[in-house]
Enzyme design. Structure first.
Site, PDB file in Angstrom:
ATOM      1  CB  SER A  58      -3.184  -1.541  -4.118  1.00  0.00           C
ATOM      2  OG  SER A  58      -3.830  -2.760  -4.428  1.00  0.00           O
ATOM      3  CB  ALA A  59      -1.904  -5.205  -1.273  1.00  0.00           C
TER       4      ALA A  59
END
Length: 540
Positions: free
Chosen positions: A161-162
């Site tokens: 994700s991030a």
């Protein structure tokens, strides 16, 4: 106003109009443990006292007893830059499983999160963590687990994700700062990329979902003028983002078919392949956590063949890119592929002198009739390391802050068989049956004035001489290869000054990348322990 919700991203978090954030998940702290979990032990250590930031280190318990060097995985957690930590149960369990499966050392990085610390703070913290990790390559870092067990020749960045977004930007920054050769591979798991315009016909058009993602990006990066088209977020769709400068050799992009961001991940892999980036990319589709762990482990374990270096009569590695020249008119040859050139007959009177391993120049073949003759100039092991360092600085745009960390990494790589200029002695370096490289004294025993060698059924012509000889008489870097190529200078040429002129133009020391120095000046660069380590490796 404190009760008025600005962004409701339940069940992850809520942001109120007052600026207060209520994190609804990812806040539980899972303590590290020296009691093995799935055969893995863990501990926390501070990497940024200034910001009170720590990393969690995961180590296979069996390695702690053996001192074994393991691949190094530096991991950045996900959570949209807003939730989760390196110490949450989710990431503790994931890294424990990954370390057990990959048999590696892992460092899980905590960074400051938005909205209290909006982008670019998470990027800066992650970069600082990488800078904290790298100096351990010399064995003198603050954390002994890393000093003792990390193989910096197999350094991987990974994140979901991030964290996947962060890994991409770290790899591109590594390229800009001239340290890209230090990163073996990057793993992006369900990477957090987006843009206003869908990347393909399969990406969701659901306006509610797209507005939600735009709102979450505003929480993470409220100062982005372009919103979700910010190049930090719109990596795939933005024409201003060039992936050809990604600073690593291999990339694994893991996507899940039903994940909203799956098309972005696949688009990233496709864009990377088309960019001209000279690496290897894989993009498997899986939404099963166990399969993700196995994919990451497989990626880390995947062997990468590194060619062996060569050694001169006294066991010194061969050095420096000098020149590819034609003796008579000094015209330079500019082949796009040295190996391809050396497999064919060179023009009469042409000598190839190079720092490249002869396994690049003469790829192992069961039969070969290549008449190529190769000249090697040798320099002492420790002087060679310093030369490699100067070459690295000269050929990369390295920031001043990286000088010491990168030298430490170069030293580590040089001693661990992963650097082109270093002392390599693999038991096997190729799939060619019976083709082996032994330690220097057993491997090459050429005549100092030239000789014929047979390895793997291939005859090669080689000549060796030491840099010390060139320091005493620079013209031998021209005359000896010319004699060896059966194309010596005539008496008339010698009397006319042709030898000296040719030496000035294309001799060994004329090359801009050749480090002219006093023999033994390594003492100005290496601490005694470094010198001792190299001497112990070669037994001299």
């Amino acid at each position: 106003m404190d009760s008025e919700i600005d962004v409701d991203n339940s069940p992850a978090y809520r942001v109120y109009k007052s600026g207060r954030i209520e994190r609804l998940s990812g806040e539980t702290f899972k303590p590290p443990s020296l009691t093995p979990e799935n055969g893995v032990v863990s501990k926390d250590t501070v990497y940024s006292p200034e910001h009170n930031l720590s990393v969690r280190i995961f180590l296979p318990e069996k390695a702690s007893a053996t001192g074994e060097k393991l691949p190094l995985l530096v991991y950045f957690h996900g959570g949209g830059f807003v939730i989760e930590t390196a110490f949450s149960p989710t990431y503790h369990a994931f890294l424990t499983s990954t370390v057990a499966a990959a048999d590696c050392l892992a460092i899980s990085v905590d960074y400051r999160r938005a909205p209290e610390f909006p982008i670019p703070v998470p990027y800066g913290d992650s970069w600082d963590a990488l800078k904290w990790v790298l100096p351990h390559a010399s064995g003198a870092g603050p954390e002994q687990w890393i000093n003792k067990h990390a193989d910096f020749g197999k350094l991987f960045l990974a994140g979901d994700s991030a964290g996947g977004n962060i890994c991409h930007h770290l790899a591109t920054r590594a390229k800009r700062e001239g340290i890209d050769s230090l990163i073996s591979g990057v793993v992006l798991i369900h990477p957090y990329f987006w843009g206003k315009t869908p990347v393909d016909e399969f990406e969701t058009r659901d306006e509610t979902k797209r507005r939600g993602i735009e709102a979450r990006w505003r929480v993470a990066s409220p100062n982005s003028e372009d919103g979700v088209d910010d190049p930090l977020f719109n990596v795939v769709g933005s024409e201003t983002v060039d992936l050809s400068g990604l600073g690593c050799g291999r990339v694994l992009v893991v996507v899940a078919g039903d994940d909203t961001f799956a098309r972005q991940g696949l688009g990233y892999a496709a864009k990377l392949e088309k960019s001209g980036w000279e690496g290897e990319v894989e993009s498997p589709d899986t939404d099963n956590a166990r399969k993700v762990v196995n994919k990451v482990a497989e990626f880390i374990k995947k062997s990468v063949v590194t060619a062996a270096s060569d050694f001169g009569p006294q066991g010194e590695p061969m050095i420096k890119c000098v020149k590819i020249y034609q003796k008579r008119d000094n015209s330079l040859l500019q082949p796009s592929n040295i190996a391809e050139l050396s497999r064919n007959a060179l023009p009469h009177g042409c000598t190839l002198t190079t720092h490249a391993s002869k396994f690049f120049l003469h790829p192992p073949q069961k039969s070969s009739s290549s008449p190529c003759k190769t000249v090697y100039v040798s320099r002492g092991l420790k002087d060679t390391l310093v030369s490699a360092w100067h070459y690295k600085k000269k050929t990369s745009c390295m920031a001043q802050s990286w000088i010491k960390p990168v030298f430490a990494l170069l030293f580590n790589s040089y001693c661990r068989i992963v650097h082109l200029y270093g002392p390599y002695w693999y038991e096997e370096i190729t799939e060619e049956p019976g083709f082996q490289v032994k330690r220097p004294a057993e491997f090459l025993k050429p005549s100092i004035h030239g000789g014929r060698e047979r390895i793997g059924g291939v005859h090669r012509e080689l000549v060796y001489f030491a840099y010390l000889e060139i320091k005493k008489n620079g013209t031998i870097s021209i005359t000896r290869p010319a004699e060896f190529s059966n194309c010596p200078f005539t008496e008339e040429e010698q009397e006319s000054g042709s030898v000296e002129e040719t030496t000035t133009r294309v001799g060994v020391e004329s090359n801009v990348f050749f480090r002219k120095c006093d023999v033994g000046d390594w003492k100005s660069y290496l601490i005694p322990q470094m010198a001792k380590t190299i001497e112990e490796i070669v037994g001299c």
